[in-house]
Design a protein around this motif. Structure first.
Motif, PDB file in Angstrom:
ATOM      1  N   ASP A 246       6.742  34.749  23.736  1.00 60.29           N
ATOM      2  CA  ASP A 246       5.456  34.230  23.947  1.00 60.29           C
ATOM      3  C   ASP A 246       5.268  33.249  25.250  1.00 60.29           C
ATOM      4  N   LYS A 247       6.354  32.884  25.607  1.00 60.78           N
ATOM      5  CA  LYS A 247       6.614  31.955  26.956  1.00 60.78           C
ATOM      6  C   LYS A 247       7.332  32.531  28.110  1.00 60.78           C
ATOM      7  N   THR A 248       6.810  33.884  28.335  1.00 60.86           N
ATOM      8  CA  THR A 248       7.448  34.868  29.367  1.00 60.86           C
ATOM      9  C   THR A 248       6.363  35.427  30.503  1.00 60.86           C
ATOM     10  N   ILE A 249       6.645  35.336  31.682  1.00 56.51           N
ATOM     11  CA  ILE A 249       5.744  35.684  32.658  1.00 56.51           C
ATOM     12  C   ILE A 249       6.622  37.061  33.237  1.00 56.51           C
TER      13      ILE A 249
ATOM     14  N   ILE B 263       6.986  28.008  37.310  1.00 56.67           N
ATOM     15  CA  ILE B 263       7.616  27.364  36.137  1.00 56.67           C
ATOM     16  C   ILE B 263       8.377  26.252  36.143  1.00 56.67           C
TER      17      ILE B 263
ATOM     18  N   THR C  73       1.033  39.714  26.937  1.00 54.75           N
ATOM     19  CA  THR C  73       2.215  38.815  27.774  1.00 54.75           C
ATOM     20  C   THR C  73       1.427  38.787  29.097  1.00 54.75           C
ATOM     21  N   LYS C  74       1.555  37.449  30.015  1.00 56.59           N
ATOM     22  CA  LYS C  74       1.145  37.380  30.978  1.00 56.59           C
ATOM     23  C   LYS C  74       1.763  38.099  32.264  1.00 56.59           C
TER      24      LYS C  74
ATOM     25  N   ASN D 268       4.031  25.617  31.383  1.00 58.46           N
ATOM     26  CA  ASN D 268       4.226  25.981  29.726  1.00 58.46           C
ATOM     27  C   ASN D 268       5.007  27.311  29.507  1.00 58.46           C
ATOM     28  N   TYR D 269       5.318  27.789  30.534  1.00 58.44           N
ATOM     29  CA  TYR D 269       5.961  28.992  30.469  1.00 58.44           C
ATOM     30  C   TYR D 269       7.702  28.472  30.826  1.00 58.44           C
ATOM     31  N   ASN D 270       8.754  29.304  30.272  1.00 58.55           N
ATOM     32  CA  ASN D 270       9.668  28.901  30.824  1.00 58.55           C
ATOM     33  C   ASN D 270      10.935  29.992  30.882  1.00 58.55           C
TER      34      ASN D 270
END
Length: 399
Positions: free
Chosen positions: A283-286, A344, A305-306, A321-323
């Motif tokens: 949930d923190k992936t682009i 990020i 997913t973004k 907020n994404y890492n």
């Protein structure tokens, strides 16, 4: 007096450029270059400021100005509009001519890379009407060292005192060639840059007008390569590769970009490539893609997913907020890659960040990796020129 609300990099930038009428801020995304530019504008006696920015970042610039404040009247215009609208161009000329000491801030200055494009010619003409000029970019280079000429020419011809051809002849090693056509006819002359020279001299010319800053956070960056096999789309890729090699054999360099894009597109939604994402995405992936087809394939497999594209997704977004970033498709453009990474890795990030490169088992993927590495090496080499005590320049480590 030192303002504790500013970073050391922002303070250093203002100290270097505040006494100049022209300057370049090459500050990595996330270091606050827009805020720094506003500080510099407020330090002058300008009575009007024009911001020329990528169209998709106009709202972000408005928010920054509202938040940090600007003393003078201003207008924000998309740089793309210069080539699309004669009316807007003429309006901007009139505004600058009516102002006593206008200021132009050219954000993402690599948007004027082509010296022959209408957008570029008009940006240069507007620059001549302004008292103060500032260019902003995360990196001074995208394609090659020629990127610097236009940015310095926008600031002032007096910096380099050379036209485009003189600049190329002074700092680039290149080979000219033309291919034989039918019945004794030949194509127009083409050029390939195969090296650089006199970079110490170039640095000595531009250094007084440039502030260059990297972003340093108390968080680690790590890179991982995920390999996959091109199986289902292999035949399509192979056929395009054969066409590509045949045309290159006859010196058809004009088809290079078109055919490499077609080859990459042929396997962009390779099923094996999609499968590799299942062990990476959270949930923190682009996920960054290059093609509509690959973007749709990723969104179908991972609807929550973004998924962004390099063009629109690399500019103006703060996503700290994404890492984790997955580069699903590779890009030849170093500036696009750099922008994407710093969506990020920027101020406000609270975690270590990880970048994943999906790499197919085809030679094109290796070529694209090498291309980015060469541009990184060129930029690093250029930044490692330091001035010695006797005023000469040498290669060395920045300390």
């Amino acid at each position: 007096m030192k303002d504790e609300s500013y970073t050391e990099g922002q303070i250093s930038a203002v100290k270097k450029l505040e006494r100049l009428k022209v300057g370049a801020l090459f500050m990595r995304p996330g270091t606050g270059k827009t805020r720094t530019s506003l500080w510099l504008v407020n330090h002058t006696d300008t009575d009007f400021c024009l911001f020329l920015v990528p169209y998709q970042t106009k709202e972000n610039i408005k928010k920054e100005i509202k938040h940090w404040g600007l003393k003078t009247p201003f207008r924000i215009e998309g740089i793309e509009t210069l080539s699309n609208s004669d009316r807007v161009y003429l309006e901007l000329r009139e505004l600058l001519q009516k102002s006593k000491k206008p200021f132009i801030v050219l954000d993402e200055s690599l948007k004027i890379k082509n010296p022959y494009a209408k957008r570029t010619r008009r940006a240069l003409e507007l620059g001549k009407l302004s008292e103060y000029r500032l260019v902003l970019n995360g990196t001074p280079l995208s394609k090659n060292i020629l990127d610097l000429w236009l940015q310095m020419e926008f600031l002032s011809h007096k910096i380099l005192k050379m036209d485009y051809r003189q600049f190329k002849d002074t700092f680039c090693k290149y080979t000219q060639f033309r291919r034989e056509l039918a019945y004794g006819y030949y194509s127009n002359w083409a050029e390939i840059i195969d090296g650089y020279m006199n970079l110490d001299y170039l640095y000595s010319l531009i250094e007084p007008y440039v502030y260059d800053s990297d972003l340093q956070l108390n968080h680690d960056k790590s890179y991982q390569t995920i390999n996959y096999q091109v199986v289902e789309n292999w035949n399509k890729y192979s056929a395009l590769r054969a066409t590509f090699l045949n045309r290159m054999k006859y010196g058809d360099t004009e088809s290079f970009l078109k055919l490499t894009q077609a080859m990459q597109h042929s396997y962009c939604d390779e099923p094996n490539k999609i499968r590799e994402l299942f062990g990476i995405v959270n949930d923190k992936t682009i996920v960054f893609t290059k093609f509509i087809r690959s973007k749709e394939a990723v969104e179908q497999a991972f609807p929550h997913t973004k998924v962004l594209t390099y063009g629109k997704g690399s500019l103006g977004l703060n996503l700290q907020n994404y890492n984790r970033i997955v580069f699903f498709d590779k890009t030849f453009d170093y500036a696009q890659r750099d922008q994407a990474e710093h969506r990020i890795y920027r101020m406000g990030q609270k975690d270590d960040v990880t970048y994943y490169d999906l790499t197919g088992d085809v030679n094109l993927e290796k070529t694209m990796d090498s291309n980015i590495e060469r541009k990184q090496s060129l930029l690093s080499m250029f930044k490692e020129i330091i001035q010695t005590d006797d005023g000469n320049y040498k290669w060395g480590q920045l300390v």
